[in-house]
Scaffold this motif. Structure first.
Motif, short mmCIF file in Angstrom:
data_model
loop_
_atom_site.label_atom_id
_atom_site.label_comp_id
_atom_site.label_asym_id
_atom_site.label_seq_id
_atom_site.Cartn_x
_atom_site.Cartn_y
_atom_site.Cartn_z
N MET A 51 0.85 -1.18 0.00
CA MET A 51 0.00 0.00 0.00
C MET A 51 0.90 1.24 0.00
O MET A 51 1.92 1.27 0.69
CB MET A 51 -0.93 0.02 1.22
CG MET A 51 -1.90 -1.15 1.28
SD MET A 51 -3.05 -1.22 -0.10
CE MET A 51 -4.02 0.25 0.20
N ASN A 52 0.50 2.26 -0.76
CA ASN A 52 1.32 3.46 -0.88
C ASN A 52 1.52 4.19 0.44
O ASN A 52 2.50 4.91 0.60
CB ASN A 52 0.73 4.41 -1.93
CG ASN A 52 0.86 3.85 -3.33
OD1 ASN A 52 1.65 2.95 -3.59
ND2 ASN A 52 0.07 4.38 -4.24
N ASP A 53 0.61 4.01 1.41
CA ASP A 53 0.79 4.67 2.70
C ASP A 53 1.88 4.03 3.56
O ASP A 53 2.20 4.50 4.63
CB ASP A 53 -0.52 4.78 3.49
CG ASP A 53 -1.04 3.43 4.00
OD1 ASP A 53 -0.50 2.37 3.62
OD2 ASP A 53 -2.01 3.45 4.78
N ARG A 54 2.49 2.96 3.04
CA ARG A 54 3.64 2.32 3.70
C ARG A 54 4.96 2.75 3.09
O ARG A 54 6.02 2.47 3.63
CB ARG A 54 3.57 0.80 3.57
CG ARG A 54 2.73 -0.07 4.47
CD ARG A 54 1.62 0.51 5.16
NE ARG A 54 0.92 -0.49 5.96
CZ ARG A 54 -0.38 -0.54 6.09
NH1 ARG A 54 -1.14 0.32 5.45
NH2 ARG A 54 -0.94 -1.44 6.87
N LEU A 55 4.91 3.39 1.94
CA LEU A 55 6.12 3.76 1.21
C LEU A 55 6.57 5.16 1.62
O LEU A 55 5.77 6.09 1.64
CB LEU A 55 5.86 3.74 -0.30
CG LEU A 55 5.32 2.42 -0.87
CD1 LEU A 55 5.02 2.57 -2.35
CD2 LEU A 55 6.26 1.27 -0.61
#
Length: 183
Positions: free
Chosen positions: A163-167
């Protein structure tokens, strides 16, 4: 040795190795690291196909982004070529983001961008290259030799959708010289 894509390069699937291969037309063949079970049916059934202008553009973008990481040129080329293969031939995957801490900022990364994730259990930050960028989640390739997760070990170039909120943006480690220290 630096490789440069040209119109003689050819994709094909090798059933003996169960891998997508890239004939570099100079006696060298690149074997992808992805097993057939995660490849699209198209990849497995394709006949020989040219390395396209779009493939070359992706390769150069991936290779350029990977320069932010301190790695040997051969590994950089391997990461970039596997990035192109992941973008073109890996089946859609479900995110496996539970290994990584989330952050409030969720931005869509660029193809080839070097990002990091923070491991949920220990806070260690690990570099990945974005092979395919999505609005909510992105397919990433491990950009270091190994990563031990709680239920598996990932190797260089292994894919995982995150998920992009982990990057988080990759921050290059600072090199402090003994001459930079305060006296």
């Amino acid at each position: 040795m630096k490789i440069r894509p040209d119109d003689q390069w050819r994709w094909y699937f090798d059933p003996e190795h169960s891998r997508v291969m890239l004939d570099l037309a100079n006696g060298m063949v690149f074997r992808s690291c992805f097993p057939a079970k995660i490849l699209t049916d198209y990849a497995i059934t394709m006949k020989e196909m040219s390395f396209s202008v779009d493939d070359a553009a992706l390769y150069y973008a991936f290779e350029e982004h990977s320069r932010r990481i301190n790695m040997a040129p051969a590994l950089r080329a391997e990461l970039a070529l596997n990035g192109v293969i992941a973008f073109r031939f890996i089946k859609p995957q479900m995110p496996k983001s539970w290994y990584f801490s989330s952050f409030s900022l969720a931005q869509k990364p660029e193809h080839g961008e070097i990002v990091q994730v923070r491991l949920q259990d220990c806070g260690t930050e690990v570099p990945f290259m974005v092979a395919e960028s999505g609005d909510n989640a992105s397919l990433c390739l491990l950009a270091q030799q190994k990563l031990a997760l709680n239920d598996r070990v990932m190797n260089f170039c292994d894919p995982i959708k995150v998920m992009n909120d982990r990057l988080i943006p990759y921050i290059e480690p600072t090199q402090i010289s003994i001459y930079d220290r305060a006296i």
